[in-house]
Design a protein around this motif. Structure first.
Motif, mmCIF file in Angstrom:
data_model
loop_
_atom_site.group_PDB
_atom_site.id
_atom_site.type_symbol
_atom_site.label_atom_id
_atom_site.label_comp_id
_atom_site.label_asym_id
_atom_site.label_seq_id
_atom_site.Cartn_x
_atom_site.Cartn_y
_atom_site.Cartn_z
ATOM 1 N N ASN A 233 32.104 42.113 49.713
ATOM 2 C CA ASN A 233 33.333 42.000 48.713
ATOM 3 C C ASN A 233 33.059 41.211 47.621
ATOM 4 N N ASP A 234 31.822 41.145 47.102
ATOM 5 C CA ASP A 234 31.509 40.095 45.997
ATOM 6 C C ASP A 234 31.912 40.943 44.739
ATOM 7 N N SER A 272 38.246 39.639 40.828
ATOM 8 C CA SER A 272 37.282 38.716 40.706
ATOM 9 C C SER A 272 37.998 37.448 40.793
ATOM 10 N N PRO A 273 37.532 36.246 41.508
ATOM 11 C CA PRO A 273 38.441 35.084 41.594
ATOM 12 C C PRO A 273 38.047 34.439 40.222
ATOM 13 N N GLN A 278 33.841 34.985 35.224
ATOM 14 C CA GLN A 278 34.711 36.201 35.133
ATOM 15 C C GLN A 278 35.865 35.853 33.731
ATOM 16 N N SER A 279 35.890 34.796 33.206
ATOM 17 C CA SER A 279 36.548 34.544 32.031
ATOM 18 C C SER A 279 35.837 35.251 30.795
ATOM 19 N N SER A 280 34.455 34.970 30.938
ATOM 20 C CA SER A 280 33.602 35.358 29.672
ATOM 21 C C SER A 280 33.443 36.904 29.706
ATOM 22 N N ARG A 343 46.834 41.374 44.904
ATOM 23 C CA ARG A 343 47.995 40.663 45.056
ATOM 24 C C ARG A 343 47.686 39.202 45.013
ATOM 25 N N LEU A 344 46.425 38.816 45.717
ATOM 26 C CA LEU A 344 45.915 37.337 45.743
ATOM 27 C C LEU A 344 45.919 37.012 44.327
ATOM 28 N N ARG A 345 45.060 37.899 43.499
ATOM 29 C CA ARG A 345 44.627 37.244 42.475
ATOM 30 C C ARG A 345 45.711 37.165 41.350
ATOM 31 N N VAL A 346 46.900 37.910 41.624
ATOM 32 C CA VAL A 346 47.968 37.847 40.593
ATOM 33 C C VAL A 346 48.740 36.477 41.253
#
Length: 447
Positions: A233-234, A272-273, A278-280, A343-346
């Motif tokens: 789950n990467d 993605s965390p 991730q931001s880029s 849900r966790l990312r939110v």
């Protein structure tokens, strides 16, 4: 009938015996062309008589003859490989492949032929459902050391090794094998003319017709990497693999191909965390003009970069249908834990937003903003602090969360010094302005 068969067999044996004597003379005289011709004629006789057992016996016998020439063995193996598809049954086919495999084992000059034989044998084993055996067979061959094998054929062979390891759920070996292929190899310019080999260099063979092109291999490679990263789950790595597929020219030109791939990129970016990579990727994806074709997903990514608290229920109600539709798209449904992780990312996004606007906040207020219980809010906040995504301290007796970092005494003194410097600058500017106004008024009075 038996008499006819016996007479034909005796005739075959006589002709083979004559050719063997001829081959012996040629071999002892060092006549490469003559030896090669005699060897191939013996095999051709056996093939035309459909004497498969005799063919196998002659291949072994000829390869073991004293001082046998390399060129003769090579010609013999290449000739016999053409007969594999014309065998009457599977058992005969396997027997012939195994005979050729044993003959070519340990001989560098027929290493490419051996690799192709092993690949065919592995395919038969896989069709029989013996995936573990097929994977073990393929792992015997280290094609990356073969100088004369075409680059595309090497890559295709290693990818086949990776696929079989993934099929048998051997993820550790799959990762080791996948590292033999550098992603940069797919960026090579295939349009350039091939350089002629210099004297003394290995001549690279042409890849067989059934080997895919470099761009097709690139897609296969990243699809296998998606399978590998899905196991752990990467999400960020899965997203990067889809991004590489999206950049393939044939995919970008066809909307039926790039739309599902771009959807997957968006989903895995959201899953993605939060970190710099991730931001880029998130910002570069938002700049993509094709994203306007799927406005729902543009809205989803916009919500992630906007520093506002996201209401989970509203978001889920909006995107649940799109989320469920993914199973009908290219690449299939998202990971098993995808809904839970979304849900966790939110929640993580909302905690980051709160940390931007508050330096201190009560746990009760934080829980209200996140639409969670106090225990859940504390757990998610603690997880983010442990993963160094956030700096925070919780005063549990008071029930207060402090998002400010404890400053070092040197930092405090430096900030005071800077503040004093700014204050003195302001005083100096103010004095200058007052002095200027006074001079202007004096001049007016004198006039």
């Amino acid at each position: 009938m038996e008499g006819v068969a016996n007479s034909s067999n005796s005739k075959l044996d006589e002709r083979i015996e004559a050719l063997l004597n001829e081959e012996k003379q040629m071999r002892q005289n060092g006549d490469v062309a003559g030896t090669r011709k005699a060897v191939t004629e013996i095999l051709q006789l056996c093939f035309e008589a459909r004497a498969w057992k005799t063919l196998n016996d002659q291949i072994v016998l000829l390869s073991k003859r004293r001082g046998q020439l390399k060129q003769a063995v090579q010609a013999m193996v290449q000739q016999a490989m053409q007969y594999i598809d014309q065998t009457p049954d599977l058992e005969t086919k396997i027997e012939l492949i195994k005979t050729l495999n044993n003959v070519s084992a340990g001989k560098i000059y027929v290493e490419i032929e051996r690799a192709r034989l092993i690949k065919r044998l592995a395919k038969i084993k896989e069709d029989q459902g013996l995936i573990a055996e097929a994977a073990d067979l393929m792992q015997e061959i280290a094609v990356e050391t073969f100088g004369a094998m075409a680059k595309t054929e090497k890559i295709a062979f290693i990818l086949e090794q990776v696929r079989l390891c993934l099929d048998r759920r051997d993820y550790v070996r799959a990762q080791i094998l996948s590292r033999k292929i550098s992603p940069r190899v797919f960026e090579a310019d295939t349009s350039k003319e091939k350089k002629k080999p210099k004297e003394g260099e290995n001549i690279v063979e042409e890849a067989p017709a059934d080997i895919p092109s470099l761009l097709e291999l690139k897609r296969i490679y990243y699809e296998l990497m998606i399978r590998y990263h899905s196991h752990s789950n990467d999400y960020l790595e899965i997203c990067r693999c889809y991004k590489a597929i999206y950049d393939i020219p044939s995919v970008k030109e066809d909307p039926t191909q790039w739309v599902p791939v771009l959807r997957k990129i968006c989903w895995y970016l959201v899953l993605s965390p939060h970190d710099s990579m991730q931001s880029s990727l998130l910002n570069s994806t938002l700049e993509d003009k094709n994203l306007s074709e799927i406005p729902h997903f543009r809205l989803l990514l916009k919500q992630l970069i906007t520093m506002e608290v996201i209401q989970w229920t509203a978001l889920w109600n909006t995107f649940k249908e799109e989320f469920d539709n993914e199973q009908n798209m290219l690449g299939g449904s998202l990971a098993d834990k995808a809904a839970e992780d979304l849900r966790l990312r939110v929640i993580e996004h909302n905690i980051l937003v709160v940390s931007k606007y508050y330096s201190r906040v009560t746990l009760k207020r934080l829980a209200d903003l996140l639409c969670l219980s106090i225990q859940e809010a504390e757990k998610h906040l603690s997880d983010m602090v442990v993963s160094t995504a956030l700096v925070a301290k919780i005063d549990r007796p008071l029930g207060v969360v402090c998002f400010q970092t404890a400053k070092d005494s040197n930092d405090i003194l430096n900030s005071w010094a800077m503040n004093l410097e700014k204050l003195l600058d302001l005083v100096e500017k103010s004095c200058h302005q007052i002095h200027k106004e006074t001079m202007v008024h004096k001049a007016v009075l004198k006039a």
